[in-house]
Write a protein that holds these residues in place. Structure first.
Motif, PDB file in Angstrom:
ATOM      1  N   CYS A 188      -2.354  -6.166   5.468  1.00 21.53           N
ATOM      2  CA  CYS A 188      -2.409  -6.746   4.119  1.00 21.53           C
ATOM      3  C   CYS A 188      -2.934  -8.174   4.119  1.00 21.53           C
ATOM      4  N   TYR A 231      -3.926  -3.663  -3.719  1.00 22.32           N
ATOM      5  CA  TYR A 231      -3.127  -2.473  -3.994  1.00 22.32           C
ATOM      6  C   TYR A 231      -3.247  -2.064  -5.464  1.00 22.32           C
ATOM      7  N   THR A 247       1.695   1.129  -5.599  1.00 23.60           N
ATOM      8  CA  THR A 247       1.767   0.852  -4.163  1.00 23.60           C
ATOM      9  C   THR A 247       2.254  -0.564  -3.910  1.00 23.60           C
ATOM     10  N   TYR A 248       1.767  -1.506  -4.697  1.00 22.52           N
ATOM     11  CA  TYR A 248       2.195  -2.904  -4.549  1.00 22.52           C
ATOM     12  C   TYR A 248       3.714  -3.021  -4.670  1.00 22.52           C
TER      13      TYR A 248
END
Length: 331
Positions: A134, A248, A252-253
């Motif tokens: 990330c 994202y 998903t985040y």
């Protein structure tokens, strides 16, 4: 079959090793054990005993594997990283021949999920399963991310492999973090992958960034598969004040931010350092207090340098809080 887990540590990382494995054992499915192999970078015998006493008896089988440091003597290290970071590159050479597949874990993790579920993931023919990093999600994030203008200022790197064009890599390819991997060890043996990885580091020495990850992402390009991102929540996720300032999607985040299976304390600001401002730092110490290091906390100021680092930490803490406050008003 019980999960086979490999970690690498030296004396400096013995305590975090104890915490990482303790958290994994506490969240392992009932009736399961971990088969643990520790690639030993020089841990003292008394410390090894302390590590082993930190884990619940009957839930693991532990194997210490000595590593010849000379194998890595010529590889570059700097900052908070030692040669131990490269041990994972030689898994086929360092592990017993009968091991065909393993989970590799860094020692700066908190495992919140059940590793038996990770162990059951379909390898799908890939040499490695891992999570997109990330902090550096693509070979060239400026080209790969649709909302690059909003996202890229919050990344650790927009181009983690600077010479990707010379290497013929696709700029749109994802880039993975090597702190959590499900490794096809037999596949690595068949492909003589360890030698390829070492050759890559030697041939591209002046471009190496993030040590072992450089070689792994070059050599395994198109040959690794993605895991659910919750299996490796990097610290950089907290740099995204909102989902639309990340790469994202919204769902998903929120999953990665709020419900990680593994928390990875990436960057040099580890939870056992006074300079750490990670939002989940307290969770680390809760697990620590169930190990042989119970009650230990980092000294605040043991030098002028540590005082300076602490002041920098407070400055970063203020910036982080400001970003969160401003983003809440702009929603």
């Amino acid at each position: 079959m019980d999960p086979v887990v490999v970690l690498a540590a030296d004396e400096a990382f013995a305590m975090p090793l104890a915490v990482t494995v303790r958290s994994a054992l506490e969240n392992l499915a009932e009736g399961r054990k971990l088969q643990i192999y520790v690639l030993d970078g020089g841990i003292q015998e008394s410390t090894k005993q302390r590590v082993e006493r930190s884990w619940p008896a009957g839930r693991f089988v532990l194997n210490w594997l000595s590593v010849d440091e000379q194998l890595f003597a010529k590889l570059p290290v700097w900052g908070h990283v030692s040669q131990v970071a490269y041990y994972r590159l030689l898994l086929p050479k360092l592990l017993p021949e009968h091991l065909s597949r393993v989970i590799f874990l860094d020692c700066d993790l908190l495992v919140c999920g059940d590793l038996s579920e990770l162990w059951q993931c379909d390898q799908r023919g890939f040499l490695c399963l891992a999570v997109q990093d990330c902090a550096a999600p693509y070979i060239d994030a400026m080209l790969a991310i649709e909302n690059a203008e909003n996202c890229c200022p919050h990344l650790g790197s927009t181009m983690p492999i600077e010479n990707y064009q010379e290497l013929g890599l696709n700029p749109l390819m994802p880039y993975f973090n090597s702190g959590v991997m499900v490794v096809d060890v037999d596949g690595w043996r068949r492909e003589s992958l360890s030698q390829q990885l070492l050759d890559c580091l030697e041939e591209n020495r002046s471009y190496i960034r993030w040590w072992d990850q450089y070689a792994l992402n070059v050599v395994l390009a198109d040959r690794w598969g993605m895991l659910d991102p919750r299996w490796n929540q990097g610290a950089n996720v907290y740099n995204f004040s909102r989902w639309d300032r990340s790469y994202y999607d919204r769902e998903t985040y929120l999953q990665v931010l709020e419900h990680p299976f593994i928390i990875h304390f990436t960057t040099k600001f580890k939870p056992w350092k006074i300079t750490c401002i990670h939002p989940r730092r307290k969770q680390f110490f809760k697990v620590l207090d169930r190990t042989e290091w119970s009650g230990w906390r980092p000294p605040k100021f043991d030098s002028a340098h540590s005082m300076l680092e602490f002041l920098k930490t407070q400055q970063r803490r203020l910036r982080y809080a400001s970003r969160r406050f401003l983003s809440s008003w702009s929603r």
